[in-house]
Design an enzyme around this catalytic site. Structure first.
Site, PDB file in Angstrom:
ATOM      1  N   GLU A 449      38.519   6.759  16.182  1.00  0.00           N
ATOM      2  CA  GLU A 449      39.862   6.184  16.033  1.00  0.00           C
ATOM      3  C   GLU A 449      40.697   7.242  15.336  1.00  0.00           C
ATOM      4  OE1 GLU A 449      42.910   5.509  15.248  1.00  0.00           O
ATOM      5  OE2 GLU A 449      42.554   4.108  13.597  1.00  0.00           O
ATOM      6  N   GLU A 458      47.871  12.780  16.047  1.00  0.00           N
ATOM      7  CA  GLU A 458      47.015  13.023  14.876  1.00  0.00           C
ATOM      8  C   GLU A 458      45.851  13.940  15.269  1.00  0.00           C
ATOM      9  OE1 GLU A 458      46.068   9.447  12.698  1.00  0.00           O
ATOM     10  OE2 GLU A 458      48.175   8.896  12.540  1.00  0.00           O
TER      11      GLU A 458
HETATM   12  C1  LIG Z   1      42.836   7.091  11.267  1.00  0.00           C
HETATM   13  S1  LIG Z   1      41.415   7.172  10.306  1.00  0.00           S
HETATM   14  C2  LIG Z   1      40.440   5.898  11.058  1.00  0.00           C
HETATM   15  C3  LIG Z   1      39.336   5.471  10.200  1.00  0.00           C
HETATM   16  C4  LIG Z   1      38.368   4.437  10.801  1.00  0.00           C
HETATM   17  N1  LIG Z   1      37.804   4.910  12.049  1.00  0.00           N
HETATM   18  C5  LIG Z   1      39.044   3.098  10.986  1.00  0.00           C
HETATM   19  O1  LIG Z   1      39.417   2.799  12.100  1.00  0.00           O
HETATM   20  O2  LIG Z   1      39.236   2.385  10.007  1.00  0.00           O
HETATM   21  C6  LIG Z   1      40.667   8.643  10.907  1.00  0.00           C
HETATM   22  C7  LIG Z   1      39.488   9.088  10.073  1.00  0.00           C
HETATM   23  O3  LIG Z   1      38.888  10.180  10.748  1.00  0.00           O
HETATM   24  C8  LIG Z   1      38.624  11.222   9.823  1.00  0.00           C
HETATM   25  N2  LIG Z   1      38.700  12.474  10.573  1.00  0.00           N
HETATM   26  C9  LIG Z   1      39.819  13.022  11.136  1.00  0.00           C
HETATM   27  N3  LIG Z   1      39.487  14.150  11.771  1.00  0.00           N
HETATM   28  C10 LIG Z   1      38.149  14.321  11.636  1.00  0.00           C
HETATM   29  C11 LIG Z   1      37.255  15.312  12.052  1.00  0.00           C
HETATM   30  N4  LIG Z   1      37.645  16.376  12.746  1.00  0.00           N
HETATM   31  N5  LIG Z   1      35.953  15.159  11.733  1.00  0.00           N
HETATM   32  C12 LIG Z   1      35.531  14.094  11.025  1.00  0.00           C
HETATM   33  N6  LIG Z   1      36.348  13.113  10.580  1.00  0.00           N
HETATM   34  C13 LIG Z   1      37.645  13.234  10.881  1.00  0.00           C
HETATM   35  C14 LIG Z   1      39.725  11.079   8.774  1.00  0.00           C
HETATM   36  O4  LIG Z   1      39.353  11.653   7.530  1.00  0.00           O
HETATM   37  C15 LIG Z   1      39.848   9.561   8.690  1.00  0.00           C
HETATM   38  O5  LIG Z   1      38.957   9.024   7.755  1.00  0.00           O
END
Ligand SMILES: C[S@@+](CC[C@H](N)C(=O)[O-])C[C@H]1O[C@@H](n2cnc3c(N)ncnc32)[C@H](O)[C@@H]1O
Length: 613
Positions: A449, A458
């Protein structure tokens, strides 16, 4: 994930509306008018600034004044002679917090007669500066005539001299002309010309006069994109109910209820000296408006969440570059719709992948705990550790039913604590950027997500391009795709807010915003789509994309506008296919019910454009 601001900027769950009274008297007695209005339950009154006798300064040439003394008096007056006390309706600041001053509607700033034009300007300047002097925060100005250039010029030049006075220009919804018939749009176009000449000054707003006849809905909607500070309701537009009390027609009610959401100052404008209706007296009009406010339809979940965020410009999150705060994650977790849709998508993907029925899956449930291997990947070190309450949204399904290796980018706060307390060995938590993680085995399903209000903003494509190397051939990505849409938006309020920064950088920034004072000039059109996994990427020997050109997009769309209007920016939305027919959407026509994780994105234009229909 975009709708989040960590603290709600201007929340008010029970918006109080303000209703004022305009008695329309030329020679009001201030203390009795204000006392009566308070007693009747009104919040303010509209009062003329000067008595009608002041009109004598308008026509000095017309009455043929050749008297040298009188001419001198006139010139002295023009130079800036103070008001005579007897000319002023409000002589001191005693009722300043309970009144709006009305600039005389007999001035004519665009008169072909030179002296009338000059005198009108002097009178308006004097009246407004008197309001400023006694601390009145708003002035009601007359509806501009067709030739409004000089009027607009004067108003524009006065703003700086009375910095605390807001100018409400009276604009009727319809100009009714018995000979020419109804002229619906002319009033908007006149307003548009006026405010353009005033360079969209923030102190300039509309006092919209609701007329007996209402134009079509799309013409009414245009006003919501404008700075509405006041709504004038003449007593003559009210009908009488069976008991003789004033009420509005169904269409007027609907329109007024919509207006209430913008919290303007309502003004009951007495056309006769007293009430126009048999029962309830003058109090009945304000009581009726408060009744409409009290009986507004209940807010949907999304509206509840959006309270206080309307027209509030937020910078989009950048969860890849930045590490989100715990309060931001907490807001995510309130949106059960999003998790339910993901849960459903995963469920269906698993059913398809097992090639079996639900019973088979359930049968396998017993064994599932041993068979499932779940990897939860997170690159935010704090989210990886912190303890925050957990809602079993996704993992319940996966761990009970499945025998697949599922690699999840599911933050689910407190990853370490959760592992210790709930998941045990069912989930392997990994602290890594998914683009660079070396997976111990390939996955059947990759759940992420990483969506922004515009789909890819994003950097979901970039992250998933890197992660797809640990997805088996034929493996499933949830989401499968996301499509971006745009629509042309008119919103002088948002435009002014961006312009107030007085720099280019703020115009070249997209914002996440829950639109309220905005109207869509045309329906949204699709611009582009991203699909996962993407088999058309050139990768290096480690499976990483060689470059990012495959994620650039270009699109050209044509819109058919509904009505003439000003284009202030572009609204952006996305629609994502999570899996097969399970769609998560913020497109206005297909918006997922009750989902509030994303507000639209807004790309302001540095230069606004007028589009004629
Ligand atoms: C928009 S949040 C969604 C969180 C969760 N999946 C939810 O729906 O509640 C995106 C998450 O992905 C993590 N994230 C973003 N890019 C990432 C990457 N390249 N590798 C690992 N985690 C990542 C961010 O730190 C964040 O915690």
């Amino acid at each position: 994930m975009e709708a989040t601001a960590t603290s709600n900027p201007n929340t008010s769950n029970c918006p109080r509306i303000v209703v004022g009274l305009s008695r329309g008297q030329e020679k009001p007695n201030v203390s009795s008018v204000t006392a009566e209005a308070r007693e009747l339950g009104y919040d303010f009154v509209i009062l003329p600034i000067t008595f009608p006798s002041y009109r004598r300064f308008l026509f000095e040439q017309l009455i043929g004044s050749v008297d040298v003394n009188e001419k001198k008096i006139m010139e002295e007056w023009r130079k800036g002679h103070p008001f005579c006390r007897e000319d002023l309706v409000v002589k001191n600041a005693d009722v300043s917090d309970f009144m709006v001053g009305q600039v005389s509607n007999w001035i004519n700033l665009d008169s072909p007669d030179h002296s009338i034009r000059i005198n009108s300007e002097v009178i308006m300047r004097q009246q407004l500066s008197w309001l400023g002097h006694i601390g009145i925060s708003a002035a009601l100005l007359p509806f501009p005539s067709d030739s409004l250039m000089n009027y607009a010029r004067c108003v524009n030049s006065i703003f700086g001299t009375v910095p605390y006075v807001n100018m409400w220009i009276k604009i009727p919804l319809i100009l009714e002309d018995e000979i020419l018939g109804l002229k619906e749009t002319v009033t908007w176009e006149r307003w548009n010309k006026f405010r353009t000449l005033c360079e969209n000054h923030v102190k300039l707003s509309i006092a919209l006069e609701v007329t007996q006849n209402l134009p079509e809905d799309n013409i009414l909607d245009r006003w919501f994109a404008e700075p509405l500070k006041a709504v004038i309701l003449p007593t003559t537009i009210f009908l009488s109910n069976a008991k003789g009390f004033p009420v509005l027609s169904k269409r007027h009610q609907t329109f007024v209820r919509k207006l209430i959401k913008y919290k303007p100052n309502f003004i009951i404008d007495c056309v006769a000296d007293g009430p126009n209706h048999a029962s309830g007296g003058l109090a009945a009009y304000q009581e009726y408006i408060h009744y409409l406010n009290r009986t507004m339809p209940e807010l949907t979940q999304v509206e509840q969440f959006a309270l206080g965020y309307h027209d509030f410009l937020q910078s989009p999150l950048q969860p890849l570059m930045d590490n989100l705060e715990s309060s931001t994650y907490e807001v995510f977790e309130k949106d059960s719709t999003k998790y339910a849709l993901y849960e459903k998508a995963i469920h269906h993907a698993l059913l398809d992948h097992t090639n079996g029925s639900e019973e088979m899956i359930l049968e396998a449930a017993e064994k599932a705990q041993k068979l499932v291997r779940v990897y939860a990947i997170e690159k935010n070190p704090s989210a990886f550790v912190t303890y925050v309450r957990y809602k079993d949204h996704l993992f319940v399904l996966i761990t009970q039913e499945l025998r697949f290796n599922i690699i999840l980018n599911i933050r689910k706060f407190s990853l370490q604590n959760k592992k210790a307390e709930v998941w045990g060995d069912k989930v392997t938590i990994v602290f890594s950027d998914m683009r660079f993680w070396k997976a111990p085995e390939k996955a059947d399903i990759l759940v992420s997500e990483l969506l922004g209000s515009f789909g890819d903003n994003e950097l979901s494509p970039e992250c998933l391009d890197g992660a797809q190397k640990f997805l088996k051939s034929g493996g499933i990505s949830i989401p499968t795709s996301y499509t971006a849409f745009i629509s042309p938006i008119s919103s002088s309020k948002l435009y002014n807010e961006v312009a107030a920064y007085k720099d280019l950088a703020h115009f070249e920034t997209p914002y996440v915003v829950m639109f309220q004072s905005a109207s869509e000039l045309a329906k949204p059109c699709q611009v582009w789509r991203f699909e996962h996994p993407n088999s058309n990427i050139s990768v290096d020997e480690d499976g990483n994309p060689i470059n990012n050109f495959h994620n650039t997009r270009y699109s050209k769309v044509t819109f058919n506008i509904r009505e003439s209007g000003i284009l202030h920016g572009i609204a952006g939305y996305f629609e994502s296919i999570l899996y097969k027919d399970i769609i998560l959407s913020i497109h206005p026509d297909t918006h997922s019910v009750d989902m509030f994780s994303w507000f639209p994105i807004f790309f302001p234009l540095r230069v606004s454009f007028f589009f004629a229909k």
